[in-house]
Design a protein around this motif. Structure first.
Motif, PDB file in Angstrom:
ATOM      1  N   ALA A 113       0.894  -1.145  -0.041  1.00  0.00           N
ATOM      2  CA  ALA A 113       0.056  -0.019  -0.070  1.00  0.00           C
ATOM      3  C   ALA A 113       0.962   1.171  -0.078  1.00  0.00           C
ATOM      4  O   ALA A 113       1.907   1.274   0.467  1.00  0.00           O
ATOM      5  N   VAL A 114       0.452   2.151  -0.601  1.00  0.00           N
ATOM      6  CA  VAL A 114       1.138   3.570  -0.793  1.00  0.00           C
ATOM      7  C   VAL A 114       0.181   4.588  -0.122  1.00  0.00           C
ATOM      8  O   VAL A 114      -1.084   4.933  -0.403  1.00  0.00           O
ATOM      9  N   SER A 115       0.626   5.511   0.434  1.00  0.00           N
ATOM     10  CA  SER A 115       0.131   6.736   1.107  1.00  0.00           C
ATOM     11  C   SER A 115      -0.583   7.623   0.078  1.00  0.00           C
ATOM     12  O   SER A 115       0.335   8.323  -0.631  1.00  0.00           O
TER      13      SER A 115
ATOM     14  N   GLU B  43      -4.357   5.642 -14.866  1.00  0.00           N
ATOM     15  CA  GLU B  43      -5.428   5.446 -14.088  1.00  0.00           C
ATOM     16  C   GLU B  43      -5.426   5.245 -12.883  1.00  0.00           C
ATOM     17  O   GLU B  43      -6.291   5.612 -11.888  1.00  0.00           O
ATOM     18  N   VAL B  44      -4.350   4.749 -12.326  1.00  0.00           N
ATOM     19  CA  VAL B  44      -3.858   4.631 -11.089  1.00  0.00           C
ATOM     20  C   VAL B  44      -3.453   5.990 -10.427  1.00  0.00           C
ATOM     21  O   VAL B  44      -4.229   6.245  -9.215  1.00  0.00           O
ATOM     22  N   ALA B  45      -3.009   6.849 -11.027  1.00  0.00           N
ATOM     23  CA  ALA B  45      -2.928   8.187 -10.466  1.00  0.00           C
ATOM     24  C   ALA B  45      -4.178   8.923 -10.131  1.00  0.00           C
ATOM     25  O   ALA B  45      -4.415   9.783  -9.249  1.00  0.00           O
ATOM     26  N   ARG B  46      -5.194   8.682 -10.918  1.00  0.00           N
ATOM     27  CA  ARG B  46      -6.594   9.098 -10.793  1.00  0.00           C
ATOM     28  C   ARG B  46      -7.198   8.791  -9.468  1.00  0.00           C
ATOM     29  O   ARG B  46      -7.889   9.880  -8.964  1.00  0.00           O
ATOM     30  N   LEU B  47      -6.710   7.537  -8.708  1.00  0.00           N
ATOM     31  CA  LEU B  47      -7.360   7.213  -7.522  1.00  0.00           C
ATOM     32  C   LEU B  47      -6.756   8.296  -6.385  1.00  0.00           C
ATOM     33  O   LEU B  47      -7.247   8.278  -5.407  1.00  0.00           O
ATOM     34  N   VAL B  48      -5.593   9.062  -7.000  1.00  0.00           N
ATOM     35  CA  VAL B  48      -4.958   9.858  -5.982  1.00  0.00           C
ATOM     36  C   VAL B  48      -5.609  11.246  -6.248  1.00  0.00           C
ATOM     37  O   VAL B  48      -6.222  11.963  -5.332  1.00  0.00           O
ATOM     38  N   THR B  49      -5.788  11.859  -7.499  1.00  0.00           N
ATOM     39  CA  THR B  49      -5.880  12.946  -7.802  1.00  0.00           C
ATOM     40  C   THR B  49      -7.542  13.344  -8.220  1.00  0.00           C
ATOM     41  O   THR B  49      -8.173  14.517  -8.317  1.00  0.00           O
ATOM     42  N   ASP B  50      -8.006  12.218  -8.506  1.00  0.00           N
ATOM     43  CA  ASP B  50      -9.609  12.449  -9.030  1.00  0.00           C
ATOM     44  C   ASP B  50     -10.267  11.426  -8.825  1.00  0.00           C
ATOM     45  O   ASP B  50     -11.070  10.805  -9.554  1.00  0.00           O
ATOM     46  N   TRP B  51     -10.488  10.975  -7.399  1.00  0.00           N
ATOM     47  CA  TRP B  51     -11.049   9.802  -7.141  1.00  0.00           C
ATOM     48  C   TRP B  51     -12.620  10.282  -6.599  1.00  0.00           C
ATOM     49  O   TRP B  51     -12.917  11.101  -6.032  1.00  0.00           O
ATOM     50  N   SER B  52     -13.649   9.394  -7.322  1.00  0.00           N
ATOM     51  CA  SER B  52     -14.932   9.666  -7.116  1.00  0.00           C
ATOM     52  C   SER B  52     -15.625   8.465  -6.683  1.00  0.00           C
ATOM     53  O   SER B  52     -16.908   8.285  -7.026  1.00  0.00           O
TER      54      SER B  52
ATOM     55  N   ARG C  48      -8.371   2.179  -3.924  1.00  0.00           N
ATOM     56  CA  ARG C  48      -8.312   3.240  -2.994  1.00  0.00           C
ATOM     57  C   ARG C  48      -9.041   2.637  -1.827  1.00  0.00           C
ATOM     58  O   ARG C  48     -10.109   2.392  -1.579  1.00  0.00           O
ATOM     59  N   ARG C  49      -8.299   2.823  -0.729  1.00  0.00           N
ATOM     60  CA  ARG C  49      -8.981   2.216   0.779  1.00  0.00           C
ATOM     61  C   ARG C  49      -8.580   3.256   1.659  1.00  0.00           C
ATOM     62  O   ARG C  49      -7.293   3.101   2.546  1.00  0.00           O
ATOM     63  N   GLY C  50      -9.480   4.090   2.005  1.00  0.00           N
ATOM     64  CA  GLY C  50      -9.365   5.284   2.756  1.00  0.00           C
ATOM     65  C   GLY C  50      -8.061   6.127   2.449  1.00  0.00           C
ATOM     66  O   GLY C  50      -8.198   6.846   1.511  1.00  0.00           O
ATOM     67  N   ALA C  51      -6.907   6.204   3.198  1.00  0.00           N
ATOM     68  CA  ALA C  51      -5.803   6.819   2.956  1.00  0.00           C
ATOM     69  C   ALA C  51      -4.687   6.238   2.288  1.00  0.00           C
ATOM     70  O   ALA C  51      -3.617   6.761   2.086  1.00  0.00           O
ATOM     71  N   LEU C  52      -5.060   5.202   1.645  1.00  0.00           N
ATOM     72  CA  LEU C  52      -3.925   4.210   1.102  1.00  0.00           C
ATOM     73  C   LEU C  52      -4.554   3.853  -0.466  1.00  0.00           C
ATOM     74  O   LEU C  52      -5.792   3.851  -0.773  1.00  0.00           O
ATOM     75  N   ILE C  53      -3.520   3.641  -1.244  1.00  0.00           N
ATOM     76  CA  ILE C  53      -3.743   3.155  -2.538  1.00  0.00           C
ATOM     77  C   ILE C  53      -3.040   1.454  -2.257  1.00  0.00           C
ATOM     78  O   ILE C  53      -1.772   1.516  -2.129  1.00  0.00           O
ATOM     79  N   VAL C  54      -4.140   0.810  -2.366  1.00  0.00           N
ATOM     80  CA  VAL C  54      -3.624  -0.663  -2.155  1.00  0.00           C
ATOM     81  C   VAL C  54      -3.520  -1.573  -3.498  1.00  0.00           C
ATOM     82  O   VAL C  54      -4.368  -1.514  -4.307  1.00  0.00           O
ATOM     83  N   PHE C  55      -2.152  -2.088  -3.651  1.00  0.00           N
ATOM     84  CA  PHE C  55      -1.797  -2.943  -4.668  1.00  0.00           C
ATOM     85  C   PHE C  55      -1.899  -4.452  -4.388  1.00  0.00           C
ATOM     86  O   PHE C  55      -1.276  -4.810  -3.436  1.00  0.00           O
ATOM     87  N   THR C  56      -2.814  -5.268  -4.806  1.00  0.00           N
ATOM     88  CA  THR C  56      -3.080  -6.556  -4.383  1.00  0.00           C
ATOM     89  C   THR C  56      -2.838  -7.574  -5.680  1.00  0.00           C
ATOM     90  O   THR C  56      -3.260  -7.339  -6.603  1.00  0.00           O
ATOM     91  N   ALA C  57      -2.039  -8.649  -5.162  1.00  0.00           N
ATOM     92  CA  ALA C  57      -1.708  -9.513  -6.294  1.00  0.00           C
ATOM     93  C   ALA C  57      -3.213 -10.132  -6.747  1.00  0.00           C
ATOM     94  O   ALA C  57      -3.906 -10.377  -5.812  1.00  0.00           O
ATOM     95  N   ARG C  58      -2.991 -10.475  -7.984  1.00  0.00           N
ATOM     96  CA  ARG C  58      -4.221 -11.372  -8.573  1.00  0.00           C
ATOM     97  C   ARG C  58      -4.131 -12.548  -8.353  1.00  0.00           C
ATOM     98  O   ARG C  58      -3.147 -13.227  -8.549  1.00  0.00           O
ATOM     99  N   ALA C  59      -5.304 -13.278  -8.160  1.00  0.00           N
ATOM    100  CA  ALA C  59      -5.230 -14.806  -7.760  1.00  0.00           C
ATOM    101  C   ALA C  59      -5.101 -15.355  -9.363  1.00  0.00           C
ATOM    102  O   ALA C  59      -5.363 -15.049 -10.329  1.00  0.00           O
TER     103      ALA C  59
END
Length: 327
Positions: free
Chosen positions: A256-258, A293-302, A316-327
């Motif tokens: 996760a990234v702040s 597209e990932v950056a939009r989760l930071v700057t243009d999240w709706s 985006r989960r609260g104050a974090l961008i969470v990257f999760t491995a795909r199954a």
């Protein structure tokens, strides 16, 4: 009197060998073409004066009729230059990404093994300024970012071994002249005349047109551009290294990234952090569209949902961008 072309190649090799201690070993990647043959001759000459051992490896990809004879002749020429340890390695070219990429992967694997077996301090590659210019143009045609346009680095460390390209400041015409001046007969790879390869089209058609229409010096200008972009990339990398530990944290099956930290950074650095995190955690290189597209989760999240990326998802989960491995 020493031919100027021979002097130019030796001077370039002298700089690369200054990083190899006396008694160390330098390994030359020798195809038998003019670039690598001129490199081998210069390395053999300069290494003798510095007490450095020299070996060469010629990789036979087995992709052309008579490739074994071509490889054997290259090794014989190395021995005639005083490189007694001249090895030919036959590889099997398999894997994804097309024949060029598969051959490159097999070749570098063979060179790594050869360097490890000899305890080599450096592996010398024969790429020239012309190769660098072609690489920049190919990256530009793909719409690649600054990192790709930075081209090939003159040197990089791989497990304590320096992989060096001493001839990145030397024109291809100079290596051909150096071979002629020393009575060396290089092999002419027929693949270098096949326009089904994009690099050949750039070499034979695109660069000559640019030179004709815009004036001489285009290859040198492209190489300078690569050098400048490489400096920028190195500066960005240092900035990321200094900040990354403070803005990331472990997450279940990922990282996760702040959001606040990403938002506080300039756009260029924000995008590089996103690409860096995904590449280091999941081994995936994001395209520019995916990065945006990932950056939009930071700057243009709706409230938009997770973004599917190669190898992972981003949400985006609260104050974090969470990257999760795909199954």
């Amino acid at each position: 009197m020493l031919d100027p072309s021979v002097a130019a190649v030796r001077r370039a090799v002298r700089v690369a060998l200054s990083r190899v201690a006396e008694g160390g070993t330098a390994l030359v990647a020798l195809s038998g073409g003019a670039d690598s043959l001129a490199l081998a001759a210069a390395t053999a000459f300069e290494a003798r004066k510095r007490g450095i051992r020299v070996a060469s490896v010629t990789v036979d990809h087995g992709l052309q009729t008579g490739s074994a004879a071509v490889a054997a002749r290259a090794a014989d020429q190395a021995r005639a230059l005083g490189i007694d340890d001249a090895e030919v390695v036959r590889v099997e070219v398999t894997g994804a990404g097309g024949p060029e990429a598969a051959a490159r992967d097999a070749r570098y694997a063979a060179l790594r093994a050869a360097a490890a077996a000899r305890g080599a301090a450096a592996v010398l590659l024969g790429h020239t300024l012309d190769d660098q210019a072609e690489t920049v143009l190919l990256g530009l045609a793909r719409g690649a970012g600054g990192t790709s346009l930075a081209g090939m680095p003159p040197s990089r460390d791989d497990g304590g071994v320096a992989w060096a390209r001493p001839l990145l400041g030397v024109r291809r015409a100079v290596t051909h002249a150096a071979c002629a001046a020393q009575g060396l007969e290089p092999w002419h790879d027929p693949h270098n005349a096949e326009d089904r390869f994009s690099r050949v089209r750039v070499r034979e058609r695109v660069l000559p047109v640019l030179e004709a229409e815009l004036g001489p010096g285009i290859a040198e200008a492209l190489a300078r551009t690569a050098e400048q972009l490489r400096e920028d990339a190195e500066a960005f990398a240092e900035m990321i290294d200094e900040t990354i530990e403070d803005i990331v944290e472990p997450a279940e099956a990922g990282i996760a990234v702040s959001v606040a930290a990403l938002a506080a950074n300039p756009v260029a650095l924000r995008h590089r952090v996103i690409r860096y995190v995904v590449d280091s955690e999941f081994g995936v290189a994001l395209t520019r569209a995916q990065t945006l597209e990932v950056a939009r989760l930071v700057t243009d999240w709706s409230g938009q949902g997770p973004i599917d990326l190669p190898g992972c998802t981003a949400a985006r989960r609260g104050a974090l961008i969470v990257f999760t491995a795909r199954a």
